[in-house]
Design an enzyme around this catalytic site. Sequence first.
Site, PDB file in Angstrom:
ATOM      1  N   HIS A   1       0.822  -1.216   0.000  1.00 52.65           N
ATOM      2  CA  HIS A   1       0.000   0.000   0.000  1.00 52.65           C
ATOM      3  C   HIS A   1       0.863   1.276   0.000  1.00 52.65           C
ATOM      4  O   HIS A   1       0.709   2.152  -0.834  1.00 52.65           O
ATOM      5  CB  HIS A   1      -0.890   0.033   1.256  1.00 52.65           C
ATOM      6  CG  HIS A   1      -1.753  -1.167   1.453  1.00 52.65           C
ATOM      7  ND1 HIS A   1      -2.938  -1.382   0.767  1.00 52.65           N
ATOM      8  CD2 HIS A   1      -1.603  -2.230   2.279  1.00 52.65           C
ATOM      9  CE1 HIS A   1      -3.487  -2.509   1.176  1.00 52.65           C
ATOM     10  NE2 HIS A   1      -2.702  -3.056   2.088  1.00 52.65           N
TER      11      HIS A   1
HETATM   12  O1  RIB Z   1      -4.490   0.096   5.000  1.00 55.62           O
HETATM   13  C1  RIB Z   1      -3.103   0.095   4.740  1.00 55.62           C
HETATM   14  C2  RIB Z   1      -2.414   1.136   5.563  1.00 55.62           C
HETATM   15  O2  RIB Z   1      -2.555   0.834   6.949  1.00 55.62           O
HETATM   16  C3  RIB Z   1      -0.889   1.170   5.322  1.00 55.62           C
HETATM   17  O3  RIB Z   1      -0.428   2.487   5.530  1.00 55.62           O
HETATM   18  C4  RIB Z   1      -0.337   0.276   6.394  1.00 55.62           C
HETATM   19  O4  RIB Z   1       0.993   0.629   6.786  1.00 55.62           O
HETATM   20  C5  RIB Z   1      -1.285   0.567   7.514  1.00 55.62           C
HETATM   21  O5  RIB Z   1      -0.825   1.742   8.179  1.00 55.62           O
END
Ligand code: RIB
Length: 315
Positions: A239
Amino acid sequence: MIDLIIDTDPGIDDAVAIALALGIADVNVIGVTTVGGNSGLEHTTRNALRLLEFLGRSDIPVASGYDQPYGRDKQETGYEPVHGHDGFAGVDLPEPAATVVSTDSSAFLAEKIRGAQNPVTLIAIGPLTNIAHLVDAYPDVIPLIHRFVIMGGAARTGNVTPVAEFNIWHDPEAAKRVFASGLQTVMVGLDVTHSVRTREPLWEWLNSKGRFGEVFNGLIGPYTDFYSSFYGERMTHQHDAMAMAEAIWPGLMTSEAAFIDVETIGELTDGMTVVDLNMRKGQLPNGFVTWTIDGDDFHDRLMGAMNQLATNLGY
Ligand code: RIB
Ligand code: CA
């Protein structure tokens, strides 16, 4: 050249995103701020400091921010299975020698934004707690930010609830404040990050990179274990690195202007980013929702940058 400021809750995919940025010569990371999210602030700050030290960048100043959410009591995330109790899956990294330069993330961010020599990109890859406090305390810096990119939210899905993504869900009032602040936001949400599966063979190159490979295998392995329990194959969603890629290479993703707001009281929809593409409520766009990316191109850029970083470090 861009001056980049990273607000982060490391966090395994945060570590990959930071390594991506440090592997690109045209990116000048001028500061890092830490926030509570994947783990408590003490852990996320320790992780940021020791990761930067390991990557030979203890010159980058780190300021810690907020542990408690902006607008509500901290919710027990129960998300240790994703990043581990310490936020870094217990990876073998020494304690940092450096300490934070400040515990006032708002003043630190304002100083870095005002003092930047190149156009400033601010990227937030954790909950938006620090950013909400920044726009409250220093609204004058908003027009000085050339581009603001977040990893967070989604137009049509969720990962904590059916409609809420973790970074927004963890502190919805902060996200609502930021989207209402006048800071145009490029939202890299689950719509695009869930479209790319980073399968385990893509990381094989780490096995020939000595200690660098050991550390990142030590992070990505447990992260892969978590996702494999969901998807039945050895993969991850990177992500934060995807949001970092859009920050470094604007337009890498397709996007659409939208008015984005956040639900903060719904029984079923708390933490949902509500994406209005057609001015249904008469509000002009306050940002962009990102939709697609070329996954193979993203992987080439990510692995190329991290390989370059490893080479720069002598691995
Ligand atoms: O949903 C994904 C996010 O949540 C990313 O930033 C991961 O590191 C968590 O913080
Ligand atoms: Ca994160």
